[in-house]
Design an enzyme around this catalytic site. Structure first.
Site, PDB file in Angstrom:
ATOM      1  N   ASP A  39      11.640   2.152 -11.899  1.00  8.88           N
ATOM      2  CA  ASP A  39      10.134   1.448 -11.484  1.00  8.88           C
ATOM      3  C   ASP A  39      10.155   0.152 -12.591  1.00  8.88           C
ATOM      4  O   ASP A  39      10.482   0.295 -13.694  1.00  8.88           O
ATOM      5  CB  ASP A  39       8.969   2.363 -11.820  1.00  8.88           C
ATOM      6  CG  ASP A  39       7.750   1.824 -10.996  1.00  8.88           C
ATOM      7  OD1 ASP A  39       7.455   2.240  -9.930  1.00  8.88           O
ATOM      8  OD2 ASP A  39       7.327   0.576 -11.248  1.00  8.88           O
ATOM      9  N   ASN A 101      12.038   2.609  -1.935  1.00  3.89           N
ATOM     10  CA  ASN A 101      10.459   2.711  -1.744  1.00  3.89           C
ATOM     11  C   ASN A 101       9.787   1.504  -2.440  1.00  3.89           C
ATOM     12  O   ASN A 101       8.756   1.255  -2.215  1.00  3.89           O
ATOM     13  CB  ASN A 101       9.971   3.930  -2.577  1.00  3.89           C
ATOM     14  CG  ASN A 101       8.416   3.989  -2.790  1.00  3.89           C
ATOM     15  OD1 ASN A 101       7.759   4.341  -1.828  1.00  3.89           O
ATOM     16  ND2 ASN A 101       8.147   4.021  -4.082  1.00  3.89           N
ATOM     17  N   TYR A 166       5.506  -9.708   4.382  1.00  3.77           N
ATOM     18  CA  TYR A 166       5.627  -8.010   3.903  1.00  3.77           C
ATOM     19  C   TYR A 166       6.223  -7.762   5.491  1.00  3.77           C
ATOM     20  O   TYR A 166       7.048  -6.809   5.550  1.00  3.77           O
ATOM     21  CB  TYR A 166       4.185  -7.583   3.702  1.00  3.77           C
ATOM     22  CG  TYR A 166       4.424  -6.218   3.546  1.00  3.77           C
ATOM     23  CD1 TYR A 166       4.982  -5.545   2.635  1.00  3.77           C
ATOM     24  CD2 TYR A 166       3.722  -5.491   4.324  1.00  3.77           C
ATOM     25  CE1 TYR A 166       4.896  -4.138   2.313  1.00  3.77           C
ATOM     26  CE2 TYR A 166       3.722  -3.982   4.219  1.00  3.77           C
ATOM     27  CZ  TYR A 166       4.280  -3.542   3.176  1.00  3.77           C
ATOM     28  OH  TYR A 166       4.063  -2.095   2.998  1.00  3.77           O
ATOM     29  N   GLY A 167       5.505  -8.021   6.599  1.00  2.00           N
ATOM     30  CA  GLY A 167       5.989  -7.632   8.019  1.00  2.00           C
ATOM     31  C   GLY A 167       7.317  -7.922   7.977  1.00  2.00           C
ATOM     32  O   GLY A 167       7.827  -7.268   8.768  1.00  2.00           O
ATOM     33  N   LYS A 170       9.688  -5.920   6.067  1.00  4.18           N
ATOM     34  CA  LYS A 170       9.828  -4.392   6.543  1.00  4.18           C
ATOM     35  C   LYS A 170      10.387  -4.009   7.710  1.00  4.18           C
ATOM     36  O   LYS A 170      11.057  -3.199   7.907  1.00  4.18           O
ATOM     37  CB  LYS A 170       8.148  -3.857   6.491  1.00  4.18           C
ATOM     38  CG  LYS A 170       7.604  -3.743   4.926  1.00  4.18           C
ATOM     39  CD  LYS A 170       8.224  -2.794   4.172  1.00  4.18           C
ATOM     40  CE  LYS A 170       7.590  -1.997   3.064  1.00  4.18           C
ATOM     41  NZ  LYS A 170       8.527  -1.572   2.271  1.00  4.18           N
TER      42      LYS A 170
HETATM   43  N1  LIG Z   1       0.333   2.717   0.895  1.00  3.69           N
HETATM   44  C1  LIG Z   1       0.649   2.338   2.009  1.00  3.69           C
HETATM   45  O1  LIG Z   1      -0.360   2.718   3.115  1.00  3.69           O
HETATM   46  C2  LIG Z   1       2.002   1.874   2.610  1.00  3.69           C
HETATM   47  C3  LIG Z   1       1.933   1.531   3.782  1.00  3.69           C
HETATM   48  C4  LIG Z   1       3.263   1.141   4.302  1.00  3.69           C
HETATM   49  C5  LIG Z   1       4.290   0.900   3.542  1.00  3.69           C
HETATM   50  N2  LIG Z   1       4.162   1.236   2.311  1.00  3.69           N
HETATM   51  C6  LIG Z   1       5.352   0.897   1.238  1.00  3.69           C
HETATM   52  O2  LIG Z   1       5.393   2.272   0.571  1.00  3.69           O
HETATM   53  C7  LIG Z   1       6.110   1.592  -0.476  1.00  3.69           C
HETATM   54  C8  LIG Z   1       5.430   2.354  -1.742  1.00  3.69           C
HETATM   55  O3  LIG Z   1       4.121   1.778  -1.832  1.00  3.69           O
HETATM   56  P1  LIG Z   1       2.766   2.365  -2.439  1.00  3.69           P
HETATM   57  O4  LIG Z   1       1.929   2.149  -1.652  1.00  3.69           O
HETATM   58  O5  LIG Z   1       2.871   3.504  -3.296  1.00  3.69           O
HETATM   59  O6  LIG Z   1       2.432   1.014  -3.707  1.00  3.69           O
HETATM   60  P2  LIG Z   1       2.508   1.022  -5.274  1.00  3.69           P
HETATM   61  O7  LIG Z   1       2.314  -0.308  -5.441  1.00  3.69           O
HETATM   62  O8  LIG Z   1       1.846   2.271  -5.859  1.00  3.69           O
HETATM   63  O9  LIG Z   1       4.058   1.376  -5.462  1.00  3.69           O
HETATM   64  C9  LIG Z   1       5.197   0.369  -5.519  1.00  3.69           C
HETATM   65  C10 LIG Z   1       5.896   0.816  -6.676  1.00  3.69           C
HETATM   66  O10 LIG Z   1       7.043  -0.550  -6.553  1.00  3.69           O
HETATM   67  C11 LIG Z   1       7.207  -0.828  -7.950  1.00  3.69           C
HETATM   68  N3  LIG Z   1       7.969  -1.977  -7.810  1.00  3.69           N
HETATM   69  C12 LIG Z   1       7.622  -3.039  -7.401  1.00  3.69           C
HETATM   70  N4  LIG Z   1       8.664  -3.832  -7.321  1.00  3.69           N
HETATM   71  C13 LIG Z   1       9.517  -3.461  -7.963  1.00  3.69           C
HETATM   72  C14 LIG Z   1      10.930  -3.924  -8.429  1.00  3.69           C
HETATM   73  N5  LIG Z   1      11.181  -5.265  -8.043  1.00  3.69           N
HETATM   74  N6  LIG Z   1      11.691  -3.026  -8.812  1.00  3.69           N
HETATM   75  C15 LIG Z   1      11.444  -1.833  -8.804  1.00  3.69           C
HETATM   76  N7  LIG Z   1      10.002  -1.364  -8.697  1.00  3.69           N
HETATM   77  C16 LIG Z   1       9.270  -2.178  -8.203  1.00  3.69           C
HETATM   78  C17 LIG Z   1       5.826  -0.899  -8.410  1.00  3.69           C
HETATM   79  O11 LIG Z   1       5.819  -1.006  -9.783  1.00  3.69           O
HETATM   80  C18 LIG Z   1       5.054   0.441  -7.906  1.00  3.69           C
HETATM   81  O12 LIG Z   1       5.382   1.238  -8.886  1.00  3.69           O
HETATM   82  C19 LIG Z   1       6.136   0.197  -0.526  1.00  3.69           C
HETATM   83  O13 LIG Z   1       7.476  -0.112  -0.025  1.00  3.69           O
HETATM   84  C20 LIG Z   1       5.245  -0.214   0.540  1.00  3.69           C
HETATM   85  O14 LIG Z   1       5.446  -1.376   1.037  1.00  3.69           O
HETATM   86  C21 LIG Z   1       3.055   1.798   1.753  1.00  3.69           C
END
Ligand SMILES: NC(=O)c1ccc[n+]([C@@H]2O[C@H](COP(=O)([O-])OP(=O)(O)OC[C@H]3O[C@@H](n4cnc5c(N)ncnc54)[C@H](O)[C@@H]3O)[C@@H](O)[C@H]2O)c1
Length: 303
Positions: A39, A101, A166-167, A170
């Site tokens: 992270d 992730n 973002y879309g 993804k």
């Molecule tokens: N929460 C949702 O409903 C949801 C929905 C669809 C997709 N997602 C995807 O799930 C994944 C996790 O998201 P989340 O909801 O846990 O959010 P979050 O912000 O809690 O987790 C994302 C993590 O990625 C880390 N990060 C960001 N940029 C980084 C980089 N360049 N290198 C290394 N680490 C990095 C951040 O520090 C953070 O801890 C993401 O890819 C997000 O797009 C989440």
């Protein structure tokens, strides 16, 4: 029903300092995997950074008797990502599982969005996953085993106001998965997508409190485990949230052969409902299916 066991497996989970990634890392470790917890430790928009977030998750895994290593690389930094994979190889000799992730948000309507915010989001989600996958790929090829999970999103699959950057990023991961699952098949590398819904800092302001309460990140983890397991499917887009699991498919309709005449545009417009009709649609096994359908219909029309 056999237990999904990850004993002896080595996993890298990116963005695992919090949110979904943290739950993925904890669950893999609980089920026996050695986990490299990556992270950047930045804010939700990607600003700042520290290895502290990853280290805290590593401490939690070790306290529970598991094996883990912390890594603070940004997935956007190719050299740092290569060093991260080497860190896992040096410690444990292999990488079996990669969960891409890590992610950030820079939401704005397309009208108001700066190109720099578009590029950064694509860079973290798409290129970040590409960098990590590229770095583990030769190891997975050599050991003839690999499980890669790309984290996609309903915002990419179906759209969401304010998330064009973002879309797009993804949905690009779905495209990456489609081809890598074909290329990885001969070496037992399975590649899948996970579309989660969870209450994390990423979704904090986006939904009401009772909805967020239903969406524990832990409820997404079973889908990740199934996609990372030895008997995982490949080329599957699994959706998960609040204890419900769905699948998304990219389909091709049967279509209508119209040939090529001066009035084809008008005939196509007149029959668009038939062209888009979903009766008899297929989920193609590769891109070749479209051309096969088209040429097949053209040949049939000549007969
Ligand atoms: N929460 C949702 O409903 C949801 C929905 C669809 C997709 N997602 C995807 O799930 C994944 C996790 O998201 P989340 O909801 O846990 O959010 P979050 O912000 O809690 O987790 C994302 C993590 O990625 C880390 N990060 C960001 N940029 C980084 C980089 N360049 N290198 C290394 N680490 C990095 C951040 O520090 C953070 O801890 C993401 O890819 C997000 O797009 C989440």
């Amino acid at each position: 029903m056999s237990k999904l066991d990850f004993t002896g497996r080595v996993a890298i989970v990116t963005g695992a300092g919090g949110g979904l990634g943290k739950q993925h890392a904890l669950a893999l470790a609980r089920r026996g995997a050695k986990v490299l917890v990556n992270d950047l430790g930045g804010a939700v928009d990607g600003a700042g950074g520290s290895v502290g977030a990853a280290q805290a998750v590593v401490d939690e895994i070790r306290a529970a008797g598991g094996e883990a290593l912390a890594n603070g690389a940004s997935v956007t930094d190719v050299a740092a990502v290569e060093a991260m994979v080497q860190q896992a190889i040096d410690a444990w000799g292999r990488v079996d599982i990669l969960v891409n992730n890590a992610g950030i948000l820079r939401d704005k309507s397309f009208t108001k969005m700066d190109l720099s915010d578009f590029r950064l989001v694509v860079d973290v989600h798409l290129m970040g996953a590409v960098h990590c996958t590229k770095a583990v790929w030769p190891h997975m090829n050599a050991q003839k085993y690999g499980r890669i999970v790309m984290t996609t999103s309903s915002s990419g699959l179906y759209g969401n106001f304010g998330q064009s950057n973002y879309g797009a990023a993804k949905m690009a991961l779905v495209g990456l998965m489609q081809t890598l699952s074909l290329e990885g098949a001969k070496n037992n590398i399975h590649v899948n997508c996970l579309a989660p819904t969870a209450a994390t800092r990423m979704t904090e302001g986006l939904m009401p409190a009772d909805v967020l309460a239903a969406l524990q990140p832990e409820a997404v983890v079973p889908a990740m485990l199934v996609l990372a397991a030895e008997n995982a499917p490949t080329r599957t887009i699994l959706c998960a949230g609040a204890g419900t699991y769905e699948a998304a498919h990219i389909t091709l309709t049967e279509g209508v052969h119209l040939g090529l005449t001066d009035d084809t545009p008008e005939r196509l417009a007149a029959r668009l409902a038939e062209v888009t009709d979903r009766q008899g649609e297929q989920v193609p096994q590769s891109g070749a299916a479209q051309g096969t359908n088209e040429v097949g219909k053209a040949f049939a029309a000549k007969r």
